[in-house]
Design a protein around this motif. Structure first.
Motif, short mmCIF file in Angstrom:
data_model
loop_
_atom_site.label_atom_id
_atom_site.label_comp_id
_atom_site.label_asym_id
_atom_site.label_seq_id
_atom_site.Cartn_x
_atom_site.Cartn_y
_atom_site.Cartn_z
N ASP A 24 0.87 -1.17 0.00
CA ASP A 24 0.00 0.00 0.00
C ASP A 24 0.90 1.22 0.00
O ASP A 24 1.19 1.82 1.02
N ASP A 26 0.83 4.33 -1.22
CA ASP A 26 0.42 5.68 -0.81
C ASP A 26 -0.16 5.70 0.61
O ASP A 26 -0.54 6.75 1.12
N GLY A 27 -0.21 4.52 1.24
CA GLY A 27 -0.59 4.46 2.64
C GLY A 27 -2.04 4.82 2.95
O GLY A 27 -2.36 5.21 4.07
N ASP A 28 -2.94 4.66 1.97
CA ASP A 28 -4.34 5.03 2.22
C ASP A 28 -5.15 3.86 2.81
O ASP A 28 -6.34 3.99 3.07
N TYR A 30 -5.77 1.07 1.31
CA TYR A 30 -6.40 0.29 0.23
C TYR A 30 -5.36 -0.03 -0.84
O TYR A 30 -4.43 0.74 -1.04
N LEU A 31 -5.57 -1.15 -1.51
CA LEU A 31 -4.69 -1.48 -2.62
C LEU A 31 -5.35 -1.08 -3.93
O LEU A 31 -6.44 -1.53 -4.26
N SER A 32 -4.65 -0.25 -4.68
CA SER A 32 -5.13 0.10 -6.01
C SER A 32 -4.62 -0.95 -6.99
O SER A 32 -3.82 -1.81 -6.63
N GLU A 35 -0.86 -0.95 -7.24
CA GLU A 35 -0.25 -1.52 -6.04
C GLU A 35 -0.41 -3.04 -6.03
O GLU A 35 0.50 -3.77 -5.63
CA LIG Z 1 -3.03 2.45 -1.59
#
Ligand SMILES: [Ca+2]
Ligand SMILES: [Ca+2]
Length: 87
Positions: A24, A26-28, A30-32, A35
């Motif tokens: 993850d 960008d550390g949000d 969630y996995l895009s 990612e």
């Molecule tokens: Ca993410």
């Protein structure tokens, strides 16, 4: 970058979870899709974009285009299937 040098062929579910969490980027939380592709690469699957998309579609239960913590389990189901199909 730690994308190479992984010689392990099978990861436990816990290890996979850990790896997906680490990807993850960008550390949000969630996995895009990008990612996800990187994480799969780390697991030793250089998968084409469309395959990553299947994994995403398979595990993304609420359809927001991201894999949440809850949805990780389904993603791991998918990856495990993928591992077995390969051999
Ligand atoms: Ca993410
Ligand atoms: Ca989702």
């Amino acid at each position: 970058m730690a994308c190479h040098g992984v010689s392990k062929l099978h990861f436990s579910r816990e290890e996979m979870k850990e790896i997906f969490r680490e990807h993850d980027i960008d550390g949000d939380g969630y996995l895009s899709i990008s990612e996800l592709i990187k994480a799969m690469g780390f697991l030793g699957h250089s998968i084409p974009f469309y395959k990553a998309h299947y994994g995403m579609a398979y595990s993304d239960e609420n359809g927001d285009g991201f894999i949440s913590e809850d949805e990780l389990d389904k993603l791991i189901d998918y990856v495990e299937k993928f591992q077995y199909n390969k051999r």
